[in-house]
Design a protein around this motif. Structure first.
Motif, mmCIF file in Angstrom:
data_model
loop_
_atom_site.group_PDB
_atom_site.id
_atom_site.type_symbol
_atom_site.label_atom_id
_atom_site.label_comp_id
_atom_site.label_asym_id
_atom_site.label_seq_id
_atom_site.Cartn_x
_atom_site.Cartn_y
_atom_site.Cartn_z
ATOM 1 N N THR A 34 38.537 28.958 49.601
ATOM 2 C CA THR A 34 38.266 27.994 48.675
ATOM 3 C C THR A 34 36.553 28.792 48.249
ATOM 4 O O THR A 34 35.754 28.791 48.117
ATOM 5 C CB THR A 34 38.468 26.989 48.876
ATOM 6 N N VAL A 37 35.837 32.597 46.607
ATOM 7 C CA VAL A 37 36.133 32.658 45.228
ATOM 8 C C VAL A 37 35.532 31.410 44.097
ATOM 9 O O VAL A 37 34.870 30.610 44.419
ATOM 10 C CB VAL A 37 37.756 32.536 44.379
ATOM 11 N N ASP A 38 35.063 31.960 42.934
ATOM 12 C CA ASP A 38 34.646 31.073 41.985
ATOM 13 C C ASP A 38 35.360 30.032 41.392
ATOM 14 O O ASP A 38 36.247 30.286 41.958
ATOM 15 C CB ASP A 38 34.107 32.028 40.679
ATOM 16 N N ALA A 40 36.399 28.696 39.118
ATOM 17 C CA ALA A 40 37.100 29.130 38.299
ATOM 18 C C ALA A 40 38.106 29.501 38.038
ATOM 19 O O ALA A 40 39.571 28.864 37.855
ATOM 20 C CB ALA A 40 36.558 29.744 37.336
ATOM 21 N N SER A 41 38.137 29.951 39.200
ATOM 22 C CA SER A 41 40.089 30.739 39.558
ATOM 23 C C SER A 41 40.017 30.075 41.116
ATOM 24 O O SER A 41 41.519 29.895 41.354
ATOM 25 C CB SER A 41 39.604 32.106 40.056
ATOM 26 N N ARG A 42 39.595 28.947 41.781
ATOM 27 C CA ARG A 42 40.458 28.786 42.092
ATOM 28 C C ARG A 42 41.744 27.862 43.083
ATOM 29 O O ARG A 42 42.914 27.580 43.193
ATOM 30 C CB ARG A 42 39.261 27.665 42.988
ATOM 31 N N ALA A 44 44.579 28.011 40.440
ATOM 32 C CA ALA A 44 45.415 28.695 40.569
ATOM 33 C C ALA A 44 45.495 29.601 41.493
ATOM 34 O O ALA A 44 46.533 30.214 41.738
ATOM 35 C CB ALA A 44 45.265 30.204 38.900
ATOM 36 N N LEU A 45 44.425 30.281 42.361
ATOM 37 C CA LEU A 45 44.601 31.371 43.190
ATOM 38 C C LEU A 45 44.992 30.150 44.363
ATOM 39 O O LEU A 45 45.743 30.541 45.261
ATOM 40 C CB LEU A 45 43.215 31.839 43.566
ATOM 41 N N GLN A 46 44.573 29.536 44.587
ATOM 42 C CA GLN A 46 45.122 28.159 45.915
ATOM 43 C C GLN A 46 47.106 27.758 45.004
ATOM 44 O O GLN A 46 47.887 28.380 46.325
ATOM 45 C CB GLN A 46 44.742 26.761 46.170
ATOM 46 N N THR A 49 49.206 30.690 46.333
ATOM 47 C CA THR A 49 48.733 31.352 48.215
ATOM 48 C C THR A 49 49.676 30.321 48.428
ATOM 49 O O THR A 49 50.701 30.857 49.101
ATOM 50 C CB THR A 49 47.372 31.814 48.559
#
Length: 104
Positions: A34, A37-38, A40-42, A44-46, A49
């Protein structure tokens, strides 16, 4: 391997240490993710993962039963070591590179 499977002291101690290590890795990894990453992407990326971690955990749980049945706890430990050692080596290499960048 180092203690009998029916030890009322060592088995709970080992499981407690396993849980502590799991929690530390999960929380540390999530914090690193967290913070790197920026915003805005947190989310979805979390989510991605977490989903990948859950799929890997399910596959590992299914395969560990097969390994346990074929090779016993020693076999499970050998497989775990084969997975863990490269990850530790890679982590130490990343840490060493980060320290070099900070020092220079």
């Amino acid at each position: 391997m180092f203690a009998p499977g029916d030890s009322m002291v060592l088995v709970p101690l080992a499981l407690g240490l396993l849980g502590l290590g799991w929690s530390a890795a999960l929380i540390g990894g999530s914090a690193l993710l967290t913070s790197s990453v920026d915003p805005a992407s947190r989310v979805a990326l979390q989510g991605a993962t977490d989903a990948a971690m859950n799929v890997a955990a399910a596959a590992s749980a299914a395969l560990s039963g097969v390994v346990l049945g074929v090779a016993g706890f020693a076999g499970v430990n050998v497989v775990a070591t084969l997975v863990l050692v490269p990850l530790v080596v890679a982590g130490l290499a990343v840490l060493r590179d980060a320290r070099r960048r900070v020092a220079s």
